[in-house]
Design an enzyme around this catalytic site. Structure first.
Site, PDB file in Angstrom:
ATOM      1  N   GLU A  50       0.886  -1.088   0.161  1.00 39.64           N
ATOM      2  CA  GLU A  50       0.131  -0.022   0.018  1.00 39.64           C
ATOM      3  C   GLU A  50       0.950   1.236  -0.019  1.00 39.64           C
ATOM      4  O   GLU A  50       1.973   1.475   0.517  1.00 39.64           O
ATOM      5  CB  GLU A  50      -0.837   0.007   1.297  1.00 39.64           C
ATOM      6  CG  GLU A  50      -1.671  -1.192   1.624  1.00 39.64           C
ATOM      7  CD  GLU A  50      -2.555  -1.371   2.909  1.00 39.64           C
ATOM      8  OE1 GLU A  50      -2.451  -0.109   3.649  1.00 39.64           O
ATOM      9  OE2 GLU A  50      -3.150  -2.366   3.016  1.00 39.64           O
TER      10      GLU A  50
ATOM     11  N   LYS B  29       2.173   4.562   1.415  1.00 39.40           N
ATOM     12  CA  LYS B  29       2.255   5.045   2.725  1.00 39.40           C
ATOM     13  C   LYS B  29       1.873   6.714   2.650  1.00 39.40           C
ATOM     14  O   LYS B  29       2.622   7.395   2.289  1.00 39.40           O
ATOM     15  CB  LYS B  29       3.749   4.901   3.381  1.00 39.40           C
ATOM     16  CG  LYS B  29       3.779   5.178   4.863  1.00 39.40           C
ATOM     17  CD  LYS B  29       4.915   4.824   5.499  1.00 39.40           C
ATOM     18  CE  LYS B  29       4.992   5.054   7.035  1.00 39.40           C
ATOM     19  NZ  LYS B  29       4.986   6.514   7.414  1.00 39.40           N
TER      20      LYS B  29
ATOM     21  N   CYS C 218       7.911  50.051  -5.621  1.00 40.15           N
ATOM     22  CA  CYS C 218       7.462  51.454  -5.429  1.00 40.15           C
ATOM     23  C   CYS C 218       8.150  52.551  -4.764  1.00 40.15           C
ATOM     24  O   CYS C 218       8.013  53.648  -4.705  1.00 40.15           O
ATOM     25  CB  CYS C 218       5.708  51.647  -5.555  1.00 40.15           C
ATOM     26  SG  CYS C 218       5.482  51.409  -3.717  1.00 40.15           S
TER      27      CYS C 218
ATOM     28  N   CYS D  12       4.113  46.236   1.634  1.00 36.81           N
ATOM     29  CA  CYS D  12       4.074  47.672   0.909  1.00 36.81           C
ATOM     30  C   CYS D  12       2.872  48.645   1.378  1.00 36.81           C
ATOM     31  O   CYS D  12       1.760  48.015   1.088  1.00 36.81           O
ATOM     32  CB  CYS D  12       4.367  47.487  -0.685  1.00 36.81           C
ATOM     33  SG  CYS D  12       3.982  49.034  -1.516  1.00 36.81           S
TER      34      CYS D  12
HETATM   35  S1  IVH Z   1      -0.667   0.531   9.004  1.00 37.68           S
HETATM   36  C1  IVH Z   1       0.578  -1.021  12.978  1.00 37.68           C
HETATM   37  N1  IVH Z   1      -0.835   1.536   6.473  1.00 37.68           N
HETATM   38  O1  IVH Z   1       2.177   5.380   8.866  1.00 37.68           O
HETATM   39  C2  IVH Z   1       0.831   0.125  12.381  1.00 37.68           C
HETATM   40  N2  IVH Z   1      -0.001   2.948   8.127  1.00 37.68           N
HETATM   41  O2  IVH Z   1       4.755   4.827  10.562  1.00 37.68           O
HETATM   42  C3  IVH Z   1      -0.412   0.225  11.376  1.00 37.68           C
HETATM   43  N3  IVH Z   1       0.642   5.279   7.369  1.00 37.68           N
HETATM   44  O3  IVH Z   1       0.770   5.642  12.095  1.00 37.68           O
HETATM   45  C4  IVH Z   1      -0.166   1.180  10.256  1.00 37.68           C
HETATM   46  N4  IVH Z   1      -0.101   4.944   5.428  1.00 37.68           N
HETATM   47  O4  IVH Z   1      -0.155   7.009  10.200  1.00 37.68           O
HETATM   48  C5  IVH Z   1      -0.335   1.624   7.835  1.00 37.68           C
HETATM   49  N5  IVH Z   1      -1.206   2.174   4.130  1.00 37.68           N
HETATM   50  C6  IVH Z   1      -0.886   2.461   5.630  1.00 37.68           C
HETATM   51  C7  IVH Z   1      -0.344   3.636   5.846  1.00 37.68           C
HETATM   52  C8  IVH Z   1       0.196   4.235   7.295  1.00 37.68           C
HETATM   53  C9  IVH Z   1       0.423   5.861   6.189  1.00 37.68           C
HETATM   54  C10 IVH Z   1       1.052   5.977   8.689  1.00 37.68           C
HETATM   55  C11 IVH Z   1       0.268   5.731   9.862  1.00 37.68           C
HETATM   56  C12 IVH Z   1       1.125   5.112  10.988  1.00 37.68           C
HETATM   57  C13 IVH Z   1       2.633   5.535  10.385  1.00 37.68           C
HETATM   58  C14 IVH Z   1       3.398   4.451  10.819  1.00 37.68           C
END
Ligand code: IVH
Length: 690
Positions: A125, A127, A421, A436
């Site tokens: 996925e 991030k 100006c 300004c």
């Molecule tokens: S799973 C057990 N999936 O990344 C942790 N986190 O560094 C479960 N985040 O606090 C998180 N995209 O805010 C997960 N597809 C995603 C994510 C994701 C962003 C963030 C989330 C988490 C942080 C961890």
């Protein structure tokens, strides 16, 4: 505090290690506070991750030195004092980071070994670089929303979350557990972030460094109307529940979609390292074209049973890994600092750089935002500077790296006069920006003011957009609003009339003159808005027009001693707006401009409905929840213009409560008092009635 740690972990003595761990605990706590509580980090995520990694490596070598306040025992920071607290059903954890392919390989090998499996399915996925949130649904209805906070306890952001359209207030479908927590990421699209910063810059407010901070700042608003005005979104990716709702992450994502959540469309199932790496490369390549910021990808073991078997180490699951993207950073030389002057007169310092490629894009300029920022970061001409593309879009100077060899230049002397100006620059109370004071005589402002004057919600002159305004401006044919309306007449006396100019013909010139002529009839609210008076947007212009009814009355009032007091009696007009209007009307330059302009226009008076003729006249209204087709401010201004009174609290005096999406407790109160509640459609019908 320096983040450079030259001694390799292997060479550290025990004493040095203990000392460094103490330093790291303090330093990381400091950055955590800046990031989580003030939404104003000083260092990049990459630099932060590097500190965490160093801490982890030292702890691995000297496990007995691990501190109670170590980052590996903590997630995020303490919740903000001003919000109610929420305790999460299960802690909200963080993810282990990987930066290299070998880390991914090691992760996969370990998972397979612990599970005694030859192959493994994973969900890959993006991030999302936003703000994680936990949403509690009871019997399918959203009852609570919290931020991550310290992982165990976060801030209660329920009211604010209710204004986010991509978060369902009730779950769709028939199957869901009685109580369930949905987790995911709240984010602000890059475009919205740019627009928000642009507005803030114009207002002289400090700007957000990246979309993540802007999202966090928007969610952690004590006034949910502010949150509602920012187009936040949500991607769902996890749930916490006593019941097992699906056997795999893949199944869960499908279920989340069925319940009405948005699940990231780029998620893929992968079966081996090769597929994971291909996913990583693909997403990295797409990164800059996405409308949201991502800082890596996350791999998750697909089957929940396997996840359970793998469990956790400290505060991270063993079944997931965050594979981070390389930093979008580069080092170059700051050649000069230029000052740009905007329509509202704000002076913005811009770094002129030795051109350099950052994340595949050639960067030769970067914003420095304002004087304070330059001083805080001690950035000087000639310095080597670290450049980063914030939120993948705006190049910014992260910090100065000093100079090599020669002596550093003196600190940058911020100009005391407008570079365009020559007027004095002034700073308003509570603002960081210098402005300004040249008003309508400053060319930098007049060109922008002209562009605003003809824009869609102002005079809306067809065929006279940005480009054409710039064209006439360069030819010195249009320099003030009045010049627009004398253009045709002056053109008749020219040796080379417009129709003979390059890019123009008989038809196009005629069409433009006709369009200008047509728009010389203008409604009073459009006219007031078009003047580009500071703090006077469409809503305020509407309120003023509705009150004063004719241009003559309005302008005469503005010249009077009592103007300020009179303005303050109007609902929706506060001290800031009143001061700005008064300043505008008092400036001789502006009075002169107005005298030149008015003879060319027909400003239509507001057609006042006969008292009581409109069903809303004399009625008292309260608005709650989010409307789809207009902002709350617009709706309120419309109601007022029709003679209604708008208040904030429901009482027996209230005639109607207009309830948008996710309305607050006001609806309950209205029901109790037997007050008519209108939904958006009914409200629209009512105000459109003649
Ligand atoms: S799973 C057990 N999936 O990344 C942790 N986190 O560094 C479960 N985040 O606090 C998180 N995209 O805010 C997960 N597809 C995603 C994510 C994701 C962003 C963030 C989330 C988490 C942080 C961890």
């Amino acid at each position: 505090m320096s983040s450079l740690r030259p001694i390799s972990v292997n060479q550290l003595t025990e004493k040095e290690a203990a000392l460094e761990l103490a330093h790291l605990a303090e330093e990381l706590a400091h950055h955590d506070r800046l990031y989580h509580e003030q939404d104003a980090p000083e260092i990049t995520d990459e630099a932060y991750d590097a500190l965490v990694l160093r801490n982890k490596q030292i702890e691995e070598r000297f496990p007995h030195l691990k501190r109670k306040d170590s980052i590996s025992e903590r997630v995020g920071s303490q919740p903000l004092g001003s919000f109610k607290k929420v305790t999460h059903l299960k802690p909200m954890l963080s993810l282990d980071n990987a930066f290299k392919q070998e880390d991914v390989e090691a992760f996969l090998t370990r998972c397979k070994k612990l599970l005694h499996q030859e192959t493994l399915e994973l969900m890959a996925e993006p991030k999302i670089d936003g703000l994680s949130a936990a949403l509690t649904y009871e019997n399918g209805r959203l009852i609570q929303a919290g931020t991550r906070g310290n992982g165990d306890v976060g801030e209660d952001i329920t009211e604010n979350v209710k204004t986010i359209r991509t978060i369902p207030s009730s779950l769709k479908g028939s199957y869901f557990p009685k109580k369930i927590e949905v987790r995911g990421e709240i984010y602000l699209p890059k475009q919205a972030f740019l627009k928000l910063n642009e507005e803030r810059e114009k207002e002289g407010l400090s700007v957000f460094a990246n979309p993540r901070n802007a999202a966090a700042g928007s969610v952690r608003q004590l006034d949910s109307a502010i949150t509602a005005s920012r187009p936040l979104h949500f991607f769902a990716y996890a749930v916490v529940s006593d019941e097992e709702v699906a056997p795999t992450q893949e199944g869960l994502l499908k279920l989340l979609k069925d319940w009405g959540f948005i699940v990231n469309p780029l998620i893929e199932k992968c079966r081996n390292e090769k597929e994971l790496m291909a996913f990583y490369e693909k997403i990295n390549a797409e990164r800059s074209s996405l409308d949201y910021d991502i800082d890596g990808v996350v791999y998750k073991v697909n089957t929940f049973k396997d996840q359970e078997a793998l469990g956790f180490i400290a505060r991270s699951p063993r079944w997931a890994l965050a594979h981070k993207f390389p930093a979008q950073q580069a080092t170059t030389t700051l050649k000069n600092i230029l000052i740009q002057v905007g329509r509202t007169g704000v002076l913005t310092p811009v770094a002129e750089l030795e051109p350099i490629t950052v994340g595949g894009v050639l960067v030769s300029r970067a914003t420095l935002h304002n004087e304070e920022e330059i001083m805080r970061k001690d950035i000087r001409v000639g310095d080597k500077v670290l450049i980063q593309r914030a939120g993948d879009v705006i190049p910014q100077v992260v910090r100065s790296l000093g100079v090599e060899g020669s002596r550093r230049a003196d600190p940058f002397p911020f100009p005391k006069r407008c570079p365009v100006c020559g007027s004095h620059v002034v700073k308003e109370v509570g603002e960081v920006a210098w402005r300004c004071s040249g008003g309508l005589i400053c060319h930098a402002q007049t060109l922008e003011k002209l562009r605003h004057f003809v824009s869609k919600h102002a005079f809306n002159i067809e065929g006279l957009g940005h480009k054409r305004i710039d064209y006439f401006w360069e030819k010195k044919l249009i320099e003030t609003p009045a010049d627009i309306f004398t253009l045709e007449q002056r053109d008749r006396h020219k040796v080379t009339p417009l129709k003979t100019e390059e890019g123009w013909g008989e038809q196009s010139a005629k069409k433009l003159f006709e369009a200008i002529h047509q728009r010389s009839q203008v409604s009073l609210d459009r006219f007031i808005y078009a003047l580009g008076i500071r703090h006077v947007g469409q809503v305020t212009a509407h309120i003023l027009a509705a009150h004063y009814e004719t241009f003559e009355q309005w302008w005469a009032e503005m010249q009077k001693e009592t103007a300020y007091e009179t303005l303050l009696t109007l609902e929706g007009v506060g001290e800031v707006v009143a001061t700005s209007l008064k300043n505008f009307a008092e400036e001789p330059n502006n009075v002169h401009q107005m005298e030149k302009l008015i003879p060319h226009l027909k400003i239509l008076p507001v057609r006042r409905k006969m008292a009581g003729s409109h069903p809303l006249a004399g009625k008292t209204l309260v608005f709650t929840g989010t409307l789809k087709n207009m902002t709350r401010d617009e709706a309120q201004a419309k109601a007022r213009a029709l003679g209604a009174k708008v208040t904030n609290t429901v009482s027996s005096q209230t005639d109607y409560v207009v309830a948008g999406e996710a309305p607050g407790s006001k609806v309950q109160k209205a029901k109790k008092l037997g007050i008519t509640i209108l939904d958006e459609l009914e409200w629209e019908k009512l105000f459109q009635e003649k």
